[in-house]
Design an enzyme around this catalytic site. Structure first.
Site, PDB file in Angstrom:
ATOM      1  N   ASP A   9       3.273  -3.554  -2.563  1.00 10.75           N
ATOM      2  CA  ASP A   9       2.436  -3.293  -1.285  1.00 10.75           C
ATOM      3  C   ASP A   9       3.795  -2.984  -0.373  1.00 10.75           C
ATOM      4  O   ASP A   9       5.002  -3.330  -0.736  1.00 10.75           O
ATOM      5  CB  ASP A   9       1.966  -4.440  -1.055  1.00 10.75           C
ATOM      6  CG  ASP A   9       1.309  -4.349   0.496  1.00 10.75           C
ATOM      7  OD1 ASP A   9       0.801  -3.516   0.662  1.00 10.75           O
ATOM      8  OD2 ASP A   9       1.626  -5.366   1.209  1.00 10.75           O
ATOM      9  N   LEU A  10       3.560  -2.503   0.773  1.00 14.50           N
ATOM     10  CA  LEU A  10       4.586  -2.016   1.665  1.00 14.50           C
ATOM     11  C   LEU A  10       4.737  -3.108   2.855  1.00 14.50           C
ATOM     12  O   LEU A  10       5.715  -3.886   2.890  1.00 14.50           O
ATOM     13  CB  LEU A  10       4.418  -0.697   2.209  1.00 14.50           C
ATOM     14  CG  LEU A  10       5.486  -0.397   3.281  1.00 14.50           C
ATOM     15  CD1 LEU A  10       6.930  -0.074   2.506  1.00 14.50           C
ATOM     16  CD2 LEU A  10       5.066   1.248   4.105  1.00 14.50           C
ATOM     17  N   ASP A  11       3.837  -2.981   3.757  1.00 13.25           N
ATOM     18  CA  ASP A  11       3.667  -4.017   4.914  1.00 13.25           C
ATOM     19  C   ASP A  11       3.579  -5.429   4.571  1.00 13.25           C
ATOM     20  O   ASP A  11       2.822  -6.010   3.874  1.00 13.25           O
ATOM     21  CB  ASP A  11       2.588  -3.671   5.821  1.00 13.25           C
ATOM     22  CG  ASP A  11       2.880  -2.330   6.457  1.00 13.25           C
ATOM     23  OD1 ASP A  11       4.029  -1.619   6.511  1.00 13.25           O
ATOM     24  OD2 ASP A  11       1.749  -1.565   6.952  1.00 13.25           O
ATOM     25  N   THR A  17       6.534  -5.019   9.008  1.00  9.95           N
ATOM     26  CA  THR A  17       5.809  -4.322   9.998  1.00  9.95           C
ATOM     27  C   THR A  17       4.626  -4.958  10.568  1.00  9.95           C
ATOM     28  O   THR A  17       4.296  -4.460  11.511  1.00  9.95           O
ATOM     29  CB  THR A  17       5.413  -2.939   9.462  1.00  9.95           C
ATOM     30  OG1 THR A  17       4.771  -2.982   7.932  1.00  9.95           O
ATOM     31  CG2 THR A  17       6.669  -1.803   9.287  1.00  9.95           C
ATOM     32  N   LYS A  45      -4.125  -8.118   8.084  1.00  7.35           N
ATOM     33  CA  LYS A  45      -2.982  -7.547   7.004  1.00  7.35           C
ATOM     34  C   LYS A  45      -3.652  -6.871   5.902  1.00  7.35           C
ATOM     35  O   LYS A  45      -4.549  -7.455   5.256  1.00  7.35           O
ATOM     36  CB  LYS A  45      -2.219  -8.799   6.374  1.00  7.35           C
ATOM     37  CG  LYS A  45      -1.132  -9.349   7.504  1.00  7.35           C
ATOM     38  CD  LYS A  45      -0.252 -10.419   6.945  1.00  7.35           C
ATOM     39  CE  LYS A  45       0.631 -10.751   7.969  1.00  7.35           C
ATOM     40  NZ  LYS A  45       1.410 -11.864   7.524  1.00  7.35           N
ATOM     41  N   SER A 114       0.117   1.149  -0.976  1.00  6.47           N
ATOM     42  CA  SER A 114      -0.075   0.726   0.311  1.00  6.47           C
ATOM     43  C   SER A 114      -1.255   1.319   0.939  1.00  6.47           C
ATOM     44  O   SER A 114      -1.774   2.396   0.749  1.00  6.47           O
ATOM     45  CB  SER A 114       1.137   0.885   0.959  1.00  6.47           C
ATOM     46  OG  SER A 114       0.915   0.507   2.540  1.00  6.47           O
ATOM     47  N   ALA A 115      -1.986   0.488   1.756  1.00  5.48           N
ATOM     48  CA  ALA A 115      -3.191   0.867   2.860  1.00  5.48           C
ATOM     49  C   ALA A 115      -2.482   1.894   3.861  1.00  5.48           C
ATOM     50  O   ALA A 115      -3.408   2.485   4.472  1.00  5.48           O
ATOM     51  CB  ALA A 115      -4.026  -0.457   3.336  1.00  5.48           C
ATOM     52  N   LYS A 145      -8.339  -1.935   0.256  1.00  2.00           N
ATOM     53  CA  LYS A 145      -8.453  -3.034  -0.485  1.00  2.00           C
ATOM     54  C   LYS A 145      -9.352  -4.157   0.240  1.00  2.00           C
ATOM     55  O   LYS A 145      -9.679  -3.888   1.361  1.00  2.00           O
ATOM     56  CB  LYS A 145      -6.925  -3.770  -0.317  1.00  2.00           C
ATOM     57  CG  LYS A 145      -5.902  -2.857  -0.680  1.00  2.00           C
ATOM     58  CD  LYS A 145      -4.221  -3.493  -0.067  1.00  2.00           C
ATOM     59  CE  LYS A 145      -3.358  -2.558  -0.686  1.00  2.00           C
ATOM     60  NZ  LYS A 145      -2.125  -2.772  -0.120  1.00  2.00           N
ATOM     61  N   GLU A 169       2.048  -8.521  -3.492  1.00  2.00           N
ATOM     62  CA  GLU A 169       1.172  -8.367  -2.215  1.00  2.00           C
ATOM     63  C   GLU A 169       1.185  -9.579  -1.277  1.00  2.00           C
ATOM     64  O   GLU A 169       1.486 -10.491  -1.837  1.00  2.00           O
ATOM     65  CB  GLU A 169      -0.373  -8.308  -2.775  1.00  2.00           C
ATOM     66  CG  GLU A 169      -0.913  -7.149  -2.628  1.00  2.00           C
ATOM     67  CD  GLU A 169      -1.349  -6.421  -1.207  1.00  2.00           C
ATOM     68  OE1 GLU A 169      -1.074  -7.197  -0.253  1.00  2.00           O
ATOM     69  OE2 GLU A 169      -1.536  -5.393  -1.164  1.00  2.00           O
ATOM     70  N   ASP A 170       1.176  -9.113  -0.192  1.00  2.00           N
ATOM     71  CA  ASP A 170       1.120 -10.233   0.822  1.00  2.00           C
ATOM     72  C   ASP A 170      -0.172 -10.721   1.685  1.00  2.00           C
ATOM     73  O   ASP A 170      -0.371 -11.542   2.174  1.00  2.00           O
ATOM     74  CB  ASP A 170       2.136  -9.842   2.065  1.00  2.00           C
ATOM     75  CG  ASP A 170       1.565  -9.102   3.185  1.00  2.00           C
ATOM     76  OD1 ASP A 170       1.245  -7.934   2.211  1.00  2.00           O
ATOM     77  OD2 ASP A 170       1.426  -8.912   4.122  1.00  2.00           O
TER      78      ASP A 170
HETATM   79  P1  B16 Z   1      -1.418   2.404   9.015  1.00  2.00           P
HETATM   80  P2  B16 Z   1       0.032  -2.469   3.284  1.00  2.00           P
HETATM   81  C1  B16 Z   1      -1.416  -2.178   5.599  1.00  2.00           C
HETATM   82  O1  B16 Z   1      -0.238  -1.918   4.965  1.00  2.00           O
HETATM   83  C2  B16 Z   1      -1.077  -3.247   6.781  1.00  2.00           C
HETATM   84  O2  B16 Z   1      -0.903  -4.514   6.014  1.00  2.00           O
HETATM   85  C3  B16 Z   1      -2.185  -3.175   7.670  1.00  2.00           C
HETATM   86  O3  B16 Z   1      -1.975  -4.267   8.665  1.00  2.00           O
HETATM   87  C4  B16 Z   1      -2.432  -1.791   8.214  1.00  2.00           C
HETATM   88  O4  B16 Z   1      -3.464  -1.914   9.325  1.00  2.00           O
HETATM   89  C5  B16 Z   1      -2.673  -0.894   7.335  1.00  2.00           C
HETATM   90  O5  B16 Z   1      -1.471  -0.840   6.290  1.00  2.00           O
HETATM   91  C6  B16 Z   1      -2.932   0.675   7.853  1.00  2.00           C
HETATM   92  O6  B16 Z   1      -1.745   1.003   8.411  1.00  2.00           O
HETATM   93  O7  B16 Z   1      -2.305   2.257  10.534  1.00  2.00           O
HETATM   94  O8  B16 Z   1      -0.122   2.501   9.324  1.00  2.00           O
HETATM   95  O9  B16 Z   1      -2.256   3.528   8.314  1.00  2.00           O
HETATM   96  O10 B16 Z   1      -0.015  -4.024   3.618  1.00  2.00           O
HETATM   97  O11 B16 Z   1      -1.179  -2.207   2.556  1.00  2.00           O
HETATM   98  O12 B16 Z   1       1.122  -1.874   3.073  1.00  2.00           O
HETATM   99 MG    MG Z   2       0.718  -5.909   3.027  1.00  2.00          MG
END
Ligand code: B16
Ligand code: MG
Length: 217
Positions: A9-11, A17, A45, A114-115, A145, A169-170
């Protein structure tokens, strides 16, 4: 030995972030008269941008038009991009490069799952774009997710069966997505929140090379 693949996962896993998402969502929420706390930010998250705004409006009992909704999403993202702009490799979380480098030395296929629709610009900023064999992010998936789509898509691109994929994953939604995909989930964060994961570590500094070696077995 079967190939074992690793999906990050990224964030919250590679970079923190969440603090930037918090600042941008708080500014937006307060701007329309809604309170926004760190605890609420925790619940966003792993949640997509659309779903995040829907939740904030629900918490504030607010209804807005579709046009306003789109405007607010754009505003939030513009604000968030301002923070990303200043990111560099210093922001990669401790020992993440150590684990990625080790997996690379073992020729393990690795992907990003990542989302975020901003995953590629973030990876570029922190100099990790080339570290992954596949990148699946918010621009490639339609189901958020805990739906397993993002991780199944990554497994497919790596050409590795889901049961041989290991996800870092976090978020609770992300751990559920990994389990729904039939993968092994390694939670990064609070064991109470991530209790559905197969293993949980506070951060990557707690993950040893021998633990990783055992995953290949
Ligand atoms: P964006 P991940 C997610 O990333 C974040 O955890 C979540 O807080 C955020 O709303 C979502 O990405 C969408 O991000 O606005 O940059 O498209 O944890 O799945 O890497
Ligand atoms: Mg995450």
């Amino acid at each position: 030995m079967k190939t074992t693949a690793f999906i990050f996962d990224l964030d919250g896993v590679i970079v923190d972030t969440a603090k930037y998402h918090f600042l941008a969502w708080k500014k937006l929420a307060n701007g329309i008269g809604i309170d926004f706390t760190q605890t609420q930010n925790e619940q966003l998250k792993g949640v997509s941008r659309v779903k995040s705004l829907e939740k904030i409006l629900q918490w504030g009992n607010a209804t807005i038009s579709e046009t306003q909704f789109q405007e607010l999403m754009d505003k939030k993202n513009a604000d968030y991009l301002g923070y990303i702009e200043k990111m560099d490799a210093e922001e990669i979380l401790p020992d993440v490069p150590k684990i990625i480098n080790y997996l690379t030395s073992k020729n393990a296929p690795i992907a990003l799952g990542s989302a975020s629709k901003n995953a590629r610009p973030i990876l570029q900023k922190v100099n990790l774009l080339d570290a992954f064999h596949a990148i699946v992010d918010g621009t490639n998936v339609s189901k958020a997710k805990p739906d397993p789509e993002v991780f199944l898509n990554a497994a497919k691109q790596l050409n590795v069966a889901p049961e041989h994929c290991i996800v870092f994953e976090d978020s609770q939604a992300g751990v559920q997505a990994a389990k729904n995909a039939g993968m092994i989930a390694i939670g990064i964060g609070d064991a109470k929140v991530l209790h559905e994961a197969d293993y949980v570590f506070r951060d990557f500094t707690e993950i040893t090379i021998s633990f990783i070696d055992n995953l290949f077995a």
